[in-house]
Write an enzyme that holds these catalytic residues in place. Structure first.
Site, PDB file in Angstrom:
ATOM      1  N   ASP A  93     -11.335  26.100   8.576  1.00  0.00           N
ATOM      2  CA  ASP A  93     -11.004  27.347   9.265  1.00  0.00           C
ATOM      3  C   ASP A  93      -9.503  27.495   9.405  1.00  0.00           C
ATOM      4  O   ASP A  93      -8.764  26.522   9.384  1.00  0.00           O
ATOM      5  CB  ASP A  93     -11.593  27.319  10.677  1.00  0.00           C
ATOM      6  N   MET A 144     -12.368  33.747  22.787  1.00  0.00           N
ATOM      7  CA  MET A 144     -12.034  34.938  21.992  1.00  0.00           C
ATOM      8  C   MET A 144     -11.835  36.166  22.853  1.00  0.00           C
ATOM      9  O   MET A 144     -12.260  37.266  22.494  1.00  0.00           O
ATOM     10  CB  MET A 144     -13.156  35.214  20.967  1.00  0.00           C
ATOM     11  N   LYS A 194     -10.835  33.714   9.363  1.00  0.00           N
ATOM     12  CA  LYS A 194     -10.134  34.944   9.648  1.00  0.00           C
ATOM     13  C   LYS A 194      -8.669  35.005   9.293  1.00  0.00           C
ATOM     14  O   LYS A 194      -8.207  35.938   8.702  1.00  0.00           O
ATOM     15  CB  LYS A 194     -10.294  35.261  11.122  1.00  0.00           C
TER      16      LYS A 194
HETATM   17  N1  SAH Z   1     -15.744  26.350  17.791  1.00  0.00           N
HETATM   18  C1  SAH Z   1     -14.569  26.577  18.603  1.00  0.00           C
HETATM   19  C2  SAH Z   1     -14.486  28.001  19.094  1.00  0.00           C
HETATM   20  C3  SAH Z   1     -14.283  29.000  18.007  1.00  0.00           C
HETATM   21  S1  SAH Z   1     -14.041  30.620  18.629  1.00  0.00           S
HETATM   22  C4  SAH Z   1     -14.564  25.599  19.772  1.00  0.00           C
HETATM   23  O1  SAH Z   1     -15.564  24.917  20.001  1.00  0.00           O
HETATM   24  O2  SAH Z   1     -13.546  25.513  20.443  1.00  0.00           O
HETATM   25  C5  SAH Z   1     -12.292  30.717  18.699  1.00  0.00           C
HETATM   26  C6  SAH Z   1     -11.825  30.765  20.130  1.00  0.00           C
HETATM   27  O3  SAH Z   1     -11.784  29.454  20.679  1.00  0.00           O
HETATM   28  C7  SAH Z   1     -10.428  31.292  20.300  1.00  0.00           C
HETATM   29  O4  SAH Z   1     -10.384  32.683  20.286  1.00  0.00           O
HETATM   30  C8  SAH Z   1     -10.062  30.742  21.647  1.00  0.00           C
HETATM   31  O5  SAH Z   1     -10.664  31.481  22.695  1.00  0.00           O
HETATM   32  C9  SAH Z   1     -10.748  29.390  21.614  1.00  0.00           C
HETATM   33  N2  SAH Z   1      -9.823  28.338  21.174  1.00  0.00           N
HETATM   34  C10 SAH Z   1      -9.938  27.538  20.104  1.00  0.00           C
HETATM   35  N3  SAH Z   1      -8.916  26.666  20.044  1.00  0.00           N
HETATM   36  C11 SAH Z   1      -8.138  26.903  21.109  1.00  0.00           C
HETATM   37  C12 SAH Z   1      -6.937  26.341  21.620  1.00  0.00           C
HETATM   38  N4  SAH Z   1      -6.324  25.316  21.022  1.00  0.00           N
HETATM   39  N5  SAH Z   1      -6.425  26.845  22.762  1.00  0.00           N
HETATM   40  C13 SAH Z   1      -7.029  27.859  23.407  1.00  0.00           C
HETATM   41  N6  SAH Z   1      -8.152  28.428  22.978  1.00  0.00           N
HETATM   42  C14 SAH Z   1      -8.711  27.964  21.840  1.00  0.00           C
END
Ligand code: SAH
Length: 482
Positions: free
Chosen positions: A249, A384, A271
């Site tokens: 990703d 998100m 994305k």
């Molecule tokens: N599978 C991922 C989530 C994917 S959706 C998980 O388990 O974390 C993507 C969202 O995850 C982003 O829009 C944000 O809200 C959050 N996210 C992922 N990495 C992040 C980070 N390092 N800091 C803050 N938010 C994060």
């Protein structure tokens, strides 16, 4: 002179350990594991050594060291911490041509005990000839992390089938190919997945039908965690090291990809790769194409693959097409951001549950049970949500959540550029805009968010009034507090 490496069979052979302290206990434990008969000579023993003596697992030779203790032993370990005594033990052992090890004293020793990574029957031993034990320990940790624990059961299984494998593949080149398949293919994956019966069945089938020749690839769905490579699991690291192809990703940072096998093909999907969105069907297509070629494919996703990661859809697709898969969980953003912002997601006094919520689009927001989310004593983690903070705040307020409920908005959680914004629910949209918070960011709403003010320890903390305009006010607040 370099040392001569060897692995000794000590089954039922007597070894003398002189000393009854913690070091002697450790050495004794390792010798017992190798099936040796251990005599421990010392005036006093640790509690554990004492128990072993009572249970008959070791023989205790009480009192001060005597030369005749050495009688009948194949090797001697001196662990007394008394150098003149150790010298005497070493000299008397050497005079009788017994191998002797004096703990932490290579000069007095005729053999040394290496640092070991144990996947019995596979063992990796590291020696620096006593020159740099600290380096040996470090290397041991590194290799320990890289070596799949499934090697142990795999080699034991392979050993049982060795004659049959030889009968089936008398040709050496053919046999090698079979072993390559056995070592790297589905049998080891199944052992890793705690399916020993299926693993053995797969091996049998391959012997009967040559099924291994088709050598279908496999997919490991791996959670890469929130961004800090230190938050990868050991299993994720192993999968990255064995990958032929990595489909990752856009959220997965370069620092994580750098840990993968050098010659693995890396393909960015998702994305933000070059601003284009890879449709899910294309991702499925790529997974299938590479797996069918026989590659070991790693599908690397930010955070955890089963939390807003479409991991379930990808596995369903693979299953429909008969491709074997494994899943390696990752640290999800809510867990990582909370930890790095000093926000305990649950707390006996403030929150008895946590909800992971997606605020991805209007559609998903419309389907949320807002009255349930607006209840107190629970923590909400919105993924998100950066573009919809106004809706989130407004919905929670209209459904009755207190306007003073604290929030913590964590941008780039666990990465060096992390910023944590705190405030109350009513002022959330305005504060986030003032500080230009952008994705990726995770919103935590609930009583526990107030802990960020005191327990915050990583990156920058933005509290109300810390914007350029409010900097003065903030330092005023600090001065008041001081
Ligand atoms: N599978 C991922 C989530 C994917 S959706 C998980 O388990 O974390 C993507 C969202 O995850 C982003 O829009 C944000 O809200 C959050 N996210 C992922 N990495 C992040 C980070 N390092 N800091 C803050 N938010 C994060």
């Amino acid at each position: 002179m370099p040392l001569y490496p060897l692995f000794a069979d000590l089954t039922d052979r007597t070894v003398l350990v002189v000393g009854g302290g913690m070091v002697a206990e450790r050495k004794t434990a390792a010798l017992l594991d190798a099936g040796a008969r251990v005599s421990v000579g010392a005036p006093t023993l640790t509690d554990t050594l004492g128990e072993w003596a009572v249970q008959g697992r070791i023989t205790h030779l009480p009192g001060r060291y005597q030369r005749n203790w050495q009688k009948g032993s194949w090797m001697v370990i001196a662990a007394t911490g008394d150098r003149p005594l150790n010298m005497r033990i070493a000299a008397e052992a050497t005079a009788r041509r017994r191998l002797v090890n004096v703990v932490d004293d290579p000069a007095l020793s005729t053999f040394q005990v290496p640092a070991v990574i144990d996947r019995s029957p596979l063992q990796v031993a590291i020696s620096t000839a006593g020159v740099a034990p600290a380096l040996a320990r470090r290397l041991r940790e590194r290799i320990e992390g890289l070596l799949d624990p499934a090697w142990g059961p795999l080699l034991r299984l392979a050993h049982r089938y060795r004659p049959r494998i030889r009968d089936r593949h008398p040709d050496l080149a053919q046999r090698r190919r079979f072993y390559d398949w056995l070592h790297d293919g589905p049998v080891r994956a199944l052992l890793r997945a705690a399916q020993p019966a299926l693993a053995e069945h797969t091996l049998q089938t391959a012997l009967e039908t040559q099924a291994h020749a088709a050598s279908p690839g496999s997919v490991v769905l791996v959670g890469a965690g929130p961004g800090d490579p230190g938050l990868l699991t050991l299993r994720a690291l192993r999968a990255l090291n064995e990958a032929d192809v990595i489909l990752h990703d856009a959220l997965v940072p370069a620092a994580v990809l750098e840990l993968a096998r050098r010659d693995a093909e890396r393909i960015a999907v998702g994305k933000r790769s070059g601003g284009v969105h890879t449709p899910q069907d294309d991702i499925h297509g790529l997974l299938l194409k590479h797996a069918r070629k026989g590659s070991r494919v790693v599908r690397l996703k930010g955070g955890d693959p089963f939390v807003f990661g479409r991991g379930g859809e990808e596995l369903q697709f693979l299953q429909r097409h008969g491709i074997a898969f494994e899943v390696v969980p990752g640290i999800t953003a809510a867990v990582a951001c909370a930890a790095h912002a000093g926000v305990p997601l649950t707390h006996r006094d403030h929150a008895q549950s946590v909800r992971l919520v997606t605020a991805h689009c209007k559609d998903s927001l419309d389907r949320i049970d807002w009255p349930a989310l607006a209840r107190e004593r629970q923590t909400l983690a919105f993924y998100m949500g950066v573009g919809r903070l106004d809706t989130v705040s407004e919905k929670l307020l209209t459904h009755g959540r207190d306007a003073a409920t604290p929030f913590a908005l964590v941008e780039n959680g666990s990465m060096p550029q992390q910023r944590t914004l705190t405030g109350s629910l009513a002022e959330l949209p305005e504060l986030a805009q003032r500080h230009a918070i952008s994705a990726p960011a995770l919103l935590i709403v609930g009583e526990v968010a107030s802990f960020a003010s005191s327990l915050h320890w990583y990156g920058e903390l933005l509290q109300p009034g810390t914007s350029a305009a409010g900097a003065q006010q903030y330092s005023g607040t600090l001065a008041d507090a001081a």
